[in-house]
Design an enzyme around this catalytic site. Structure first.
Site, PDB file in Angstrom:
ATOM      1  CG  ASP A 194      -2.270   0.597   0.968  1.00 42.93           C
ATOM      2  OD1 ASP A 194      -2.369   1.480   0.086  1.00 42.93           O
ATOM      3  OD2 ASP A 194      -3.242   0.224   1.653  1.00 42.93           O
ATOM      4  CD1 TRP A 213      -7.309   9.275  -2.398  1.00 45.80           C
ATOM      5  CD2 TRP A 213      -6.018   8.917  -0.624  1.00 45.80           C
ATOM      6  NE1 TRP A 213      -7.411   7.947  -2.084  1.00 45.80           N
ATOM      7  CE2 TRP A 213      -6.622   7.698  -0.989  1.00 45.80           C
ATOM      8  CE3 TRP A 213      -5.144   8.929   0.458  1.00 45.80           C
ATOM      9  CZ2 TRP A 213      -6.397   6.510  -0.311  1.00 45.80           C
ATOM     10  CZ3 TRP A 213      -4.912   7.752   1.144  1.00 45.80           C
ATOM     11  CH2 TRP A 213      -5.548   6.549   0.754  1.00 45.80           C
ATOM     12  N   GLY A 214      -6.834  14.612  -1.804  1.00 44.23           N
ATOM     13  CA  GLY A 214      -6.233  15.930  -1.647  1.00 44.23           C
ATOM     14  C   GLY A 214      -5.573  16.349  -2.941  1.00 44.23           C
ATOM     15  CD  GLU A 257      -0.380  13.381 -14.705  1.00 43.99           C
ATOM     16  OE1 GLU A 257      -1.151  12.772 -15.464  1.00 43.99           O
ATOM     17  OE2 GLU A 257       0.358  14.328 -15.071  1.00 43.99           O
ATOM     18  CD  GLU A 258       5.015  14.479 -10.078  1.00 42.81           C
ATOM     19  OE1 GLU A 258       5.599  15.402  -9.485  1.00 42.81           O
ATOM     20  OE2 GLU A 258       4.199  14.665 -11.027  1.00 42.81           O
ATOM     21  CG  ASP A 304      -9.345   1.924  -1.237  1.00 42.73           C
ATOM     22  OD1 ASP A 304      -8.307   1.669  -1.876  1.00 42.73           O
ATOM     23  OD2 ASP A 304      -9.370   1.981   0.003  1.00 42.73           O
TER      24      ASP A 304
END
Length: 688
Positions: free
Chosen positions: A166, A210-211, A215-216, A238
């Protein structure tokens, strides 16, 4: 002759060439898109993961009970052979004094190696979870940052066959995901036991979910490096939450997953996240998820508790024809054929020269979805069509069509053959064309009342090469409803032709308000009986009557309201009066966008007046959102639209609703995300 077999081979080669270019690898004998010849997952892996069904609180006994069920139910034999622990297996202090990870001794008293052994004893593989970032107490429960080689060696020594890595700790620690995952991949490949392990790269970070991240750092960037280092990589955030997966999020993840099919192939697969039967989707919606994951050559990991699943869900998971498409050795990820829209076609070339086709209906009503063999890259005059979900086998002359339920997908396997076999006769869902003597635009979603007589038509399409003689068509309606033929059945449907069969349907007096299904069944010589997706008749409350009727206090047929419940005569969410631009309205409806409120007028009303606006309640929240669009729709036709409405403005309307039977009040979010769109229908008054 240019056959589908040569096309599939060329398509596979083209996809591989594009994948090599995307990853910066040179084409040549040694190039393999970063994967060794002995990849532990040459086809998409299958199994079960603890996350969505069990959450983070599970123990050895429960895990082994599920493992036993995988074996006894036939899931393991069908390929679902990985028992994969997600986050939650670790001790409260996840790393011991010796620097090695440790499991929770209360829930895993014999240790993590013993659990892997017990899983192996059942003929299954074992999977485990960690994070690429450092352990940060209070933020993420487990992290391997600074210990990659130690943890890789530990997992291998314990006997695990797959590792999900993760990035919750990773994003908190502001790591570069490419660097972190590449280092972890190297540690796994070089583990001290020499154990092959599947690497599932799981960066779920997306913006704006998520905020605001570069991009990377997001999951949508993993395709640029993950195929070189991992057997699979997550392509979006998710697909749901613990115990909850919704169809709209399944479509969202599928669309994100579809962006870069060129980098997938044998041994390395795009991962749109887990399968979620019975966690919030209907059976039809889950069947669609299975179809889409299959066409995408995605890993098939069940994350519901399989011990609780219905027979229908198990049948979907175990369908041999469906699994054969997912597990096809070409490993090509399917792509869309034609334009995006409510109805779409997705295709995947297969190793035997056939093409798998998903005909997708994203809409809320049944729909005919079609393509052609030529558009699929197939050449010839005759094609065998296998419907993987019904096992029906028919012959087509080139049109590939299906009647698809709302939120459904037909999954077909199309193969060139000689011009023989049972002709493909496709029956559309019943279309309602009249209520009593009033003609209505053909619809599969009709609003009606008790005592109404409905006229409906079933259209038959012969897509085969030979005639269909004397097709038998019947209509199934609810108990107590009367169905009668309204004309002769066709004696012959020639190749390439269509025919229509009409019926009347009487809704009995006293029928309760609610939705009812009407479906058609069709049989003909040499073919089994097929049933269409059902059309819906919604029996409505009585129409309003009188002048000056306050519509907000009249029973609606149905109502939706974004993320909150509709509120009558008050603002949505807070219970405050309906207030726009400082003016309070005693009556109306408060909703969050997107929204649709549906009323039955029965053709008895003439005018609808009122106003719309963004409720002043949004002045207490941030500047985000707070714009919307409003529409008044009668019998499917837009009668009035507001354009984009912003805060602090009330817009009145006066609409002619003469002869309108089915009234909808619709609100869109004006593409701002909708969170602060607390919208109001104000002082709704109708004359009937």
């Amino acid at each position: 002759m240019f056959t589908v077999r040569t096309w599939a081979a060329r398509a596979s080669a083209a996809l591989l060439t594009t994948a090599l270019a995307a990853t910066g690898l040179a084409a040549g004998p040694a190039a393999a898109v970063g994967q060794p010849p002995s990849s532990p997952s040459p086809t998409p892996y299958q199994g079960w993961n603890t996350y969505y069904g069990l959450g983070g609180d599970f123990g050895a006994d429960e895990v082994l009970d599920v493992a036993d069920f995988l074996v006894s139910s036939g899931l393991a034999e069908a390929g679902y052979d990985i028992v994969w622990l997600d986050g939650g297996w670790q001790a409260d202090i996840p790393r011991g004094a010796d620097g090695r990870l440790q499991g929770d001794l209360e829930r895993f008293p014999d240790g993590m190696a013993a659990l892997a052994d017990a899983i192996h004893d059942r003929g299954l593989r074992a999977g485990i979870y960690t994070d690429a970032g450092p352990y940060i107490p209070g933020t993420c429960g487990l992290g391997s940052g600074g210990h990659y080689q130690t943890d890789a060696d530990t997992f291998a020594e314990w006997g695990y066959d797959a590792v999900k890595v993760d990035f919750l700790c990773g994003i908190t620690a502001d790591l570069d995901p490419r660097e972190a995952f590449t280092a972890f991949a190297e540690a796994l490949r070089n583990n001290s036991s020499g154990r092959p392990m599947i690497f599932n790269l799981c960066n779920p970070v997306t913006s704006p979910d998520w905020g605001d991240y570069p991009e990377e750092q997001q999951s949508t960037w993993s395709w640029t490096y993950a195929p070189e280092i991992a057997e699979s990589w997550r392509t979006y955030t998710d697909v749901g939450f613990v115990g909850q997966i919704q169809f709209k999020d399944v479509l969202r993840n599928f669309d994100a997953n579809a962006r870069h099919p060129e980098v997938a192939g044998p041994g390395h697969f795009s991962d749109p996240d887990y399968l979620g039967p019975e966690l919030g989707m209907t059976t039809e919606e889950f069947r669609t998820q299975m179809s889409l994951w299959t066409i995408a050559a995605a890993p098939l990991i069940i994350s519901s508790d399989p011990r609780t699943l219905s027979e229908e869900s198990m049948d979907i998971l175990l369908d041999d024809d469906v699994l054969a498409i997912d597990q096809d050795p070409l490993g090509i990820q399917g792509t869309r054929v034609g334009a995006a829209g409510t109805s779409e076609t997705w295709a995947k070339p297969l190793a035997d020269g056939s093409v798998a086709v998903a005909l997708l209906n994203r809409g809320d009503r049944p729909a005919e979805v079609s393509t052609t063999a030529r558009d699929l890259g197939l050449r010839g005059r005759s094609f065998a069509v296998l419907d993987t979900w019904t096992d029906g086998r028919t012959q087509s002359a080139g049109t590939i069509r299906a009647a698809v339920p709302a939120h459904g997908a037909a999954l077909l396997r199309v193969t060139p053959i000689r011009a023989d076999g049972v002709p493909r006769l496709v029956a559309a869902s019943p279309a309602f064309t009249a209520v009593g003597s009033d003609v209505v635009a053909p619809t599969t979603d009709l609003l009606a009342a008790a005592r109404d007589r409905l006229t409906t038509e079933v259209t038959l399409h012969n897509d085969g090469s030979t005639a269909v003689r004397r097709p038998a068509v019947s209509l199934a309606a609810p108990d107590g409803w009367t169905v009668s033929p309204a004309g002769p059945a066709p004696r012959l449907v020639r190749p390439g032709d269509s025919a229509t069969v009409a019926f009347t349907v009487d809704v009995p007096p006293g029928t309760a308000t609610g939705s009812y299904d009407v479906a058609a069944s069709v049989s003909y010589a040499g073919a089994p009986t097929g049933t269409t997706p059902p059309s819906r008749v919604t029996v409505a409350p009585a129409a309003p009557s009188g002048s000056g009727v306050v519509l907000s206090r009249h029973p609606w047929v149905s109502a939706s309201s974004g993320w909150m419940e509709p509120a009558v005569d008050q603002s949505v969410g807070g219970g405050s009066p309906l207030t726009v631009a400082g003016t309070v309205h005693p009556t109306g409806i408060g909703v969050a966008s997107p929204s649709q409120i549906r009323y039955y007028l029965g053709g008895a009303c003439t005018r609808l007046t009122g106003g719309v606006g963004i409720d002043d309640a949004v002045n207490n929240v941030g500047p985000e959102g707070g714009t919307a669009t409003f529409e008044v729709v009668g019998d499917g036709e837009t009668l009035w639209s507001s354009g984009t409405v912003t805060r602090g403005t009330e817009i009145p309307f006066d609409v002619d609703v003469t002869d309108v039977r089915d009234l909808s009040l619709r609100i869109g979010d004006a593409a701002d995300g909708g969170y602060n769109d607390r919208t109001d229908w104000l002082s709704l008054t109708t004359t009937c």
